[in-house]
Motif scaffolding. Structure first.
Motif, PDB file in Angstrom:
ATOM      1  N   VAL A  39       0.792  -1.613   0.171  1.00 55.50           N
ATOM      2  CA  VAL A  39       0.052   0.342  -0.060  1.00 55.50           C
ATOM      3  C   VAL A  39       0.413   1.460   0.136  1.00 55.50           C
ATOM      4  CG1 VAL A  39      -1.654   1.333   1.326  1.00 55.50           C
ATOM      5  CG2 VAL A  39      -2.008  -1.112   1.154  1.00 55.50           C
ATOM      6  N   PRO A  50      -2.888   3.034  -5.780  1.00 57.13           N
ATOM      7  CA  PRO A  50      -4.061   1.618  -5.106  1.00 57.13           C
ATOM      8  C   PRO A  50      -4.770   0.798  -5.832  1.00 57.13           C
ATOM      9  CG  PRO A  50      -3.934   3.169  -3.084  1.00 57.13           C
ATOM     10  CD  PRO A  50      -3.611   3.693  -4.632  1.00 57.13           C
ATOM     11  N   GLN A  51      -5.323   1.717  -6.984  1.00 56.14           N
ATOM     12  CA  GLN A  51      -6.200   0.387  -8.114  1.00 56.14           C
ATOM     13  C   GLN A  51      -5.602  -0.631  -8.794  1.00 56.14           C
ATOM     14  OE1 GLN A  51      -8.870   2.485 -10.245  1.00 56.14           O
ATOM     15  NE2 GLN A  51      -9.669   0.954 -10.842  1.00 56.14           N
ATOM     16  N   LEU A  53      -3.151  -1.811  -7.326  1.00 51.04           N
ATOM     17  CA  LEU A  53      -3.388  -3.358  -6.198  1.00 51.04           C
ATOM     18  C   LEU A  53      -4.532  -4.303  -6.626  1.00 51.04           C
ATOM     19  CD1 LEU A  53      -2.740  -4.845  -3.350  1.00 51.04           C
ATOM     20  CD2 LEU A  53      -3.057  -2.780  -2.340  1.00 51.04           C
ATOM     21  N   VAL A  54      -5.720  -3.138  -6.352  1.00 47.14           N
ATOM     22  CA  VAL A  54      -7.090  -4.316  -6.838  1.00 47.14           C
ATOM     23  C   VAL A  54      -6.798  -5.288  -8.183  1.00 47.14           C
ATOM     24  CG1 VAL A  54      -9.791  -3.651  -7.040  1.00 47.14           C
ATOM     25  CG2 VAL A  54      -8.167  -2.768  -5.087  1.00 47.14           C
ATOM     26  N   PHE A  58      -6.861  -8.761  -9.259  1.00 48.66           N
ATOM     27  CA  PHE A  58      -8.112  -8.816  -9.869  1.00 48.66           C
ATOM     28  C   PHE A  58      -7.335 -10.329 -10.942  1.00 48.66           C
ATOM     29  CE2 PHE A  58     -10.070  -9.010 -14.066  1.00 48.66           C
ATOM     30  CZ  PHE A  58     -11.386  -9.254 -13.857  1.00 48.66           C
ATOM     31  N   TYR A  61      -6.714 -14.133 -10.190  1.00 45.27           N
ATOM     32  CA  TYR A  61      -7.742 -14.636  -9.390  1.00 45.27           C
ATOM     33  C   TYR A  61      -8.043 -15.082 -11.365  1.00 45.27           C
ATOM     34  CZ  TYR A  61      -7.299 -12.752  -4.626  1.00 45.27           C
ATOM     35  OH  TYR A  61      -6.762 -12.356  -3.352  1.00 45.27           O
ATOM     36  N   ASN A  62      -8.553 -14.407 -11.991  1.00 46.99           N
ATOM     37  CA  ASN A  62      -9.226 -14.189 -13.226  1.00 46.99           C
ATOM     38  C   ASN A  62      -8.727 -15.308 -13.670  1.00 46.99           C
ATOM     39  OD1 ASN A  62     -10.577 -14.087 -14.832  1.00 46.99           O
ATOM     40  ND2 ASN A  62      -9.967 -12.098 -15.353  1.00 46.99           N
TER      41      ASN A  62
ATOM     42  N   ILE B  55     -14.279 -16.671  -9.137  1.00 46.24           N
ATOM     43  CA  ILE B  55     -13.630 -15.324  -8.392  1.00 46.24           C
ATOM     44  C   ILE B  55     -14.332 -14.860  -6.929  1.00 46.24           C
ATOM     45  CG2 ILE B  55     -13.227 -12.411  -8.925  1.00 46.24           C
ATOM     46  CD1 ILE B  55     -12.182 -13.084 -11.484  1.00 46.24           C
ATOM     47  N   VAL B 102      -8.580   0.300   1.985  1.00 45.66           N
ATOM     48  CA  VAL B 102      -8.301  -0.052   0.099  1.00 45.66           C
ATOM     49  C   VAL B 102      -9.710  -0.622  -0.003  1.00 45.66           C
ATOM     50  CG1 VAL B 102      -6.690  -0.685  -1.207  1.00 45.66           C
ATOM     51  CG2 VAL B 102      -6.326   0.196   1.452  1.00 45.66           C
ATOM     52  N   PHE B 103      -9.410  -1.861   0.037  1.00 42.49           N
ATOM     53  CA  PHE B 103     -10.546  -2.716  -0.235  1.00 42.49           C
ATOM     54  C   PHE B 103     -11.865  -1.684  -1.103  1.00 42.49           C
ATOM     55  CE2 PHE B 103      -9.370  -6.875  -1.787  1.00 42.49           C
ATOM     56  CZ  PHE B 103      -8.751  -6.649  -2.348  1.00 42.49           C
ATOM     57  N   TRP B 106     -11.021   1.824  -3.001  1.00 41.62           N
ATOM     58  CA  TRP B 106     -10.476   1.702  -4.327  1.00 41.62           C
ATOM     59  C   TRP B 106     -11.600   0.767  -4.753  1.00 41.62           C
ATOM     60  CZ3 TRP B 106      -6.297   3.948  -0.587  1.00 41.62           C
ATOM     61  CH2 TRP B 106      -6.167   4.794  -1.100  1.00 41.62           C
ATOM     62  N   GLY B 107     -11.783  -0.282  -4.286  1.00 41.84           N
ATOM     63  CA  GLY B 107     -12.808  -1.128  -4.772  1.00 41.84           C
ATOM     64  C   GLY B 107     -14.293  -0.314  -5.790  1.00 41.84           C
ATOM     65  N   PHE B 110     -12.947   0.576  -9.060  1.00 45.33           N
ATOM     66  CA  PHE B 110     -13.012  -0.023  -9.789  1.00 45.33           C
ATOM     67  C   PHE B 110     -14.280  -0.913 -10.230  1.00 45.33           C
ATOM     68  CE2 PHE B 110     -11.231  -5.169  -9.496  1.00 45.33           C
ATOM     69  CZ  PHE B 110     -11.031  -5.017 -10.834  1.00 45.33           C
ATOM     70  N   ILE B 129     -18.187  -9.003 -11.348  1.00 43.25           N
ATOM     71  CA  ILE B 129     -17.038  -9.855 -11.112  1.00 43.25           C
ATOM     72  C   ILE B 129     -16.194  -8.407 -10.232  1.00 43.25           C
ATOM     73  CG2 ILE B 129     -17.145 -11.847 -11.869  1.00 43.25           C
ATOM     74  CD1 ILE B 129     -15.304 -10.755 -14.617  1.00 43.25           C
ATOM     75  N   HIS B 130     -16.370  -7.324 -10.262  1.00 41.98           N
ATOM     76  CA  HIS B 130     -15.821  -6.052  -9.851  1.00 41.98           C
ATOM     77  C   HIS B 130     -16.687  -6.293  -8.583  1.00 41.98           C
ATOM     78  CE1 HIS B 130     -13.057  -4.385 -13.608  1.00 41.98           C
ATOM     79  NE2 HIS B 130     -13.437  -5.807 -14.238  1.00 41.98           N
ATOM     80  N   TRP B 133     -15.056  -7.143  -4.550  1.00 42.30           N
ATOM     81  CA  TRP B 133     -13.852  -6.585  -4.223  1.00 42.30           C
ATOM     82  C   TRP B 133     -14.280  -5.175  -2.885  1.00 42.30           C
ATOM     83  CZ3 TRP B 133     -12.358  -9.305  -7.951  1.00 42.30           C
ATOM     84  CH2 TRP B 133     -11.256  -9.641  -7.626  1.00 42.30           C
TER      85      TRP B 133
END
Lengths: 439, 176
Positions: A39, A50-51, A53-54, A58, A61-62, B55, B102-103, B106-107, B110, B129-130, B133
């Motif tokens: 972070v 940080p996006q 990081l997301v 993803f 996992y995909n 996921i 954070v998740f 920014w999730g 996202f 599927i987003h 998060w």
């Protein structure tokens, strides 16, 4: 790329590893510690947010390959609930029960069978500790010996295919999973035989009991009953090698097969058992693979700053040959395996060491087997030897009191590891029987 | 009241998790059977559907893992009394809470970013599927809040510590 970053690789790696280890000490779960260590970098670095990081989690996992992991776990769970284990115990006893230290030999042989069905050593340690430790105690085996042999034989599950570690390794470092499966067979069997020899010596020295030899008819009957269960590894490995299915598809076939076997043939599975198996699989998949995501983000940042290259510049200057490099790689994985779970260790250390293996001309499959076997040994070495902790807990013992026997049993296993490093033919013999490109 | 809510919510998550693991089997089986038999046409969306549910399974499992405390932890501390343990848990939870924010934060970006995009093969909206998060972020905050409240009461000496768990329970987070 490096010229334009705000942080230089040295500072970035100090922040990342510093935060990671500090958080581990504070008992933050490993998966979250890995993510949190990224972070500050994502915040400081101009071009990253940080996006990213997301997004990196993803991307991890995909993946259709990692999907094989829940399927292998589900196969093992279905077989455990569905009464497969009891049939395999019977078979193992008829095969090796008459050797010195009969019950402990059965313990090792059952681990070999189980390894061919499941890819999870902790599952093996948990289920076999419940079967064997109390039984061995009653027959007069020393407790520390019983705990140690149950724990060290459980590590075979990740060396003999199918193996979850091989799926993760093959998926992340793009190595043929079929090739890894084949390469694991001979090293796994050698380690199993080394353990049986160790049990033999112990049994002779300490006069451990033995069973009468099973009659030919009994053995044939036990084999007949177990054949459907023993077909599972053949389906998984064969289907992958002959190109009928992808790794994920063959894992799915194994699930369907195990479900049919336990529900229709052995008839020991009910709806409650099925629900339990599905839920346990979901729980384990979630926590184990979530860690792959944050470890991937961590690895992605290491690559962004080209930190592996910087770390290896010094090592490359030592001018190691392939064998020295093999021992170096095994040493790093053994040390890391004492502290870290195997999956994040593969994601981080595997990617760091890959250029080194490549530079000395090591076969990627040979490199993978050295790494996986070393990490497997880490499952019984403190402070974080998971299999040993589970066995000791079930036996109601302290880990410290079992260490002497564990170390003695590890010596022949280390010798096998040394042979694997010195003679690449041991793991590579089976994969090389197939023409290049077919695996 | 709030406790009944979290209990009900985690039970719902557990059911969704079980269901999504069960559903995973269908698209992959379809893919195999359509290749080797002529009974069903070979659908192009099977792989994508499998990845979508995969996921969701991972993140649902990670959410449940926080409530059940099954995420893999390295324990380097000597045996401590239950109040000191609760205090360490509070500190560790604070850091996990940061990650949950954070998740969540920014999730949301996202997910919003994917609002107008569709998947390549099945043409499903990508935000499907987003979405896990930000949901994971909120869920962790909820579960962590409950646990931290309990732990703080133990630290303050106002509540009895929960029964001790053995290492077998603590290390369920590892599959190797």
């Amino acid at each position: 790329m490096t010229g334009a970053t705000v942080l230089d690789p040295g500072t970035a790696s100090i922040i990342m590893f510093g935060v990671f280890f500090a958080l581990l000490v504070l008992r933050v779960p490993v998966a979250f510690a890995l993510g949190l260590a990224c972070v500050p970098i994502f915040v400081i670095e101009d071009r990253l947010t940080p996006q990213n990081l997301v997004q990196e989690t993803f991307n991890a996992y995909n993946s259709f390959i990692l999907l094989a992991v829940p399927f292998f776990l589900l196969t093992a769970n279905l077989m455990n609930v569905g009464g497969i284990t009891t049939r395999l115990v019977r078979l193992s006893r008829d095969l090796v029960g008459h050797f010195p230290g009969g019950l402990a030999q059965v313990n090792v042989v059952l681990s070999i069978f189980f390894a061919g069905i499941s890819g999870s050593s902790t599952a093996d340690a948990a289920s076999q500790s419940k079967i064997f430790i109390e039984a061995q105690r009653k027959e007069g085996y020393d407790d520390s010996f019983s705990v140690a042999i149950t724990a060290v034989s459980a590590v075979l599950a990740v060396i003999i295919p199918p193996s979850i570690l091989m799926i993760v390794w093959g998926g992340l470092l793009t190595v043929s999973i079929g090739g890894l499966f084949l390469a694991g067979i001979i090293p796994g069997l050698l380690i199993g035989f080394a353990q049986m020899a160790t049990v033999h010596v112990y049994a002779k020295l300490r006069n451990y009991p033995t069973y009468p030899r099973a009659t030919f008819f009994e053995t044939v009957k036990a084999i007949a009953v177990s054949v459907p269960a023993l077909m599972t590894p053949i389906i998984i490995i064969g289907g992958k090698i002959f190109g009928w299915f992808t790794a994920t598809e063959s894992a799915c076939i194994a699930v369907l097969y195990a479900a049919a076997l336990t529900m229709l043939v052995y008839r020991e599975m009910d709806l409650k058992g099925l629900h339990h198996a599905l839920l346990e699989t979901g729980r384990l998949t979630g926590v184990a693979l979530f860690c792959v995501g944050t470890a991937s983000a961590f690895g992605w940042l290491l690559a962004y700053y080209q930190i592996p290259k910087a770390l290896l510049e010094n090592v490359a200057a030592w001018g190691m040959g392939p064998i020295a490099a093999g021992f170096f790689i095994a040493g790093v994985f053994l040390v890391v395996g004492c502290f870290l779970d195997a999956i994040p260790a593969i994601v981080i250390v595997g990617t760091v060491l890959e250029p080194l293996a490549k530079s000395v001309g090591m076969d990627p499959i040979h490199f993978a087997i050295i790494g996986i076997v070393s990490l497997a040994f880490g499952l019984v070495t403190p402070p974080y030897g998971l299999c040993l902790m589970i066995s000791a807990h079930i036996a109601n013992m302290r880990v410290v009191d079992t260490l002497k026997d564990v170390m003695i049993m590890l010596i022949p296993m280390f010798l096998v590891l040394a042979l694997i490093i010195i003679f690449p033919q041991i793991p590579l013999f089976l994969p090389r029987l197939f023409p290049p490109g077919t695996l | 009241m709030l406790r009944a809510l979290t209990r009900w919510y985690s039970r719902a998550l557990t059911w969704l998790l079980t269901a999504s693991v069960a559903i995973l089997i269908f698209p992959v089986s379809l893919q195999i059977f359509s290749r080797y038999t002529a009974l069903i046409p070979s659908y192009i969306w099977t792989e994508e559907m499998a990845r979508f549910f995969f996921i969701w399974s991972i993140l649902l499992g990670a959410m449940v893992g926080i409530r059940e405390g099954t995420h893999f932890v390295v324990d380097l501390w000597p045996a401590l009394n239950s109040r000191a343990q609760a205090a360490i848990r509070v500190v560790a939870s604070l850091f996990v809470l940061v990650f949950a924010f954070v998740f969540l934060w920014w999730g949301i970006d996202f997910t919003r970013f994917a609002f107008n995009r569709i998947s390549e093969l099945a043409e499903l909206p990508l935000w499907y599927i987003h979405l896990p998060w930000p949901i994971a972020g909120v869920t962790w905050i909820l579960f962590l809040g409950e646990q931290m409240w309990d732990d703080l009461r133990v630290v303050a000496g106002k509540a009895r510590p929960p029964p001790l768990t053995g290492p077998e329970d603590e290390i369920r987070g590892s599959i190797t």
